[in-house]
Write a protein that holds these residues in place. Sequence first.
Motif, PDB file in Angstrom:
ATOM      1  N   LYS A   1       0.754  -1.128   0.121  1.00 11.10           N
ATOM      2  CA  LYS A   1      -0.003  -0.139  -0.160  1.00 11.10           C
ATOM      3  C   LYS A   1       1.047   1.267  -0.071  1.00 11.10           C
ATOM      4  CE  LYS A   1      -3.900   2.535   0.564  1.00 11.10           C
ATOM      5  NZ  LYS A   1      -3.358   3.569   0.998  1.00 11.10           N
ATOM      6  N   LEU A   2       1.956   1.157   0.772  1.00 14.36           N
ATOM      7  CA  LEU A   2       2.790   2.394   0.789  1.00 14.36           C
ATOM      8  C   LEU A   2       3.519   2.612  -0.389  1.00 14.36           C
ATOM      9  CD1 LEU A   2       4.583   4.522   2.454  1.00 14.36           C
ATOM     10  CD2 LEU A   2       6.271   2.980   2.710  1.00 14.36           C
ATOM     11  N   TYR A   3       3.836   1.778  -0.939  1.00  9.47           N
ATOM     12  CA  TYR A   3       4.521   1.751  -2.593  1.00  9.47           C
ATOM     13  C   TYR A   3       3.429   2.484  -3.446  1.00  9.47           C
ATOM     14  CZ  TYR A   3       8.467  -0.961  -0.918  1.00  9.47           C
ATOM     15  OH  TYR A   3       9.690  -1.458  -0.317  1.00  9.47           O
TER      16      TYR A   3
ATOM     17  N   LEU B   1      13.434  -9.434  -1.080  1.00 13.02           N
ATOM     18  CA  LEU B   1      13.949  -8.419  -2.303  1.00 13.02           C
ATOM     19  C   LEU B   1      12.879  -8.730  -3.568  1.00 13.02           C
ATOM     20  CD1 LEU B   1      15.535  -6.492  -3.821  1.00 13.02           C
ATOM     21  CD2 LEU B   1      17.287  -8.327  -4.110  1.00 13.02           C
ATOM     22  N   SER B   2      12.604  -9.947  -3.831  1.00 14.62           N
ATOM     23  CA  SER B   2      12.140  -9.974  -4.934  1.00 14.62           C
ATOM     24  C   SER B   2      10.619  -9.500  -5.071  1.00 14.62           C
ATOM     25  CB  SER B   2      11.845 -11.512  -5.371  1.00 14.62           C
ATOM     26  OG  SER B   2      11.460 -12.360  -4.615  1.00 14.62           O
ATOM     27  N   ASP B   3       9.852  -9.548  -3.747  1.00  9.84           N
ATOM     28  CA  ASP B   3       8.723  -9.115  -3.569  1.00  9.84           C
ATOM     29  C   ASP B   3       8.322  -7.707  -3.681  1.00  9.84           C
ATOM     30  OD1 ASP B   3       7.448 -11.883  -3.338  1.00  9.84           O
ATOM     31  OD2 ASP B   3       7.426 -11.973  -1.085  1.00  9.84           O
ATOM     32  N   GLN B   4       9.320  -7.270  -2.968  1.00  4.29           N
ATOM     33  CA  GLN B   4       9.436  -5.600  -2.926  1.00  4.29           C
ATOM     34  C   GLN B   4       9.787  -5.142  -4.430  1.00  4.29           C
ATOM     35  OE1 GLN B   4      10.383  -3.760   0.850  1.00  4.29           O
ATOM     36  NE2 GLN B   4      11.510  -5.529   1.118  1.00  4.29           N
ATOM     37  N   LEU B   5      10.388  -5.725  -5.078  1.00  2.00           N
ATOM     38  CA  LEU B   5      10.792  -5.200  -6.640  1.00  2.00           C
ATOM     39  C   LEU B   5       9.527  -5.353  -7.373  1.00  2.00           C
ATOM     40  CD1 LEU B   5      14.254  -6.552  -7.296  1.00  2.00           C
ATOM     41  CD2 LEU B   5      13.816  -4.206  -6.851  1.00  2.00           C
TER      42      LEU B   5
END
Length: 229
Positions: free
Chosen positions: A130-132, A195-199
């Motif tokens: 949500k923040l992204y 990392l992969s999830d956030q990218l």
Amino acid sequence: MNNKKDVEKKFNENAEKYDSQRRQLIPCFDDFYTIAATVARTNKKSPNILDLGAGTGLLSSKIVERYPDARLTLIDLSDKMLEVAKERLQEYENITYIVNDYTKHAYTSKFDIIVSSLSIHHLSDEEKKKLYQDVYKMTDKGGCFINADQVLGSSPFLEALYVEDWKSKVERSGLSTEEIKESYERLKLDQMSTLSDQLQWLEEAGFSDVDCLYKYYNFVVLFGRKTRA
């Protein structure tokens, strides 16, 4: 327990000691902050910059050295941490300090550069996603987002490797037994994501040129640009 209340309490308690411990607790300190500040690029002489979970203003201080005429907004849950930031940035004008939850604050403008350092890992997966999305909406066209943070290992083996390496360095860092104990206690506040999830979440939010520009075990610098209005 309310995780954000716990975060606020722990960081208020640690505000005065926070900066002095940074180099011991972040083995890659120089690269980590320098790269995050270097990629915060804009062609504007007086960019509008937002620092989410700004803490003592460490990352902001490096960015404002490059853009001394910037309009800078620092937001953090901890008033004690922002007091340190005010002292650090006292020579600069056009700085706004906000004591609030940056995931809930009502922002009144768009920003050319939005940054965060060692804060977003305190949010749940859903809160990060949500923040992204919200950050993308707040970023002006041509602007960028940089998140210098910690990530979860993509497998139990890698996560154990990250933790083992970090603890071995911290325990040889010169910090006192009590300081090390306090740093381990703060780990309980972490809700790290891979990392992969956030990218993926950054791309889903709409960012272009999404990448991990730096990685040292679980310390990373994530980057994305907003290329469409």
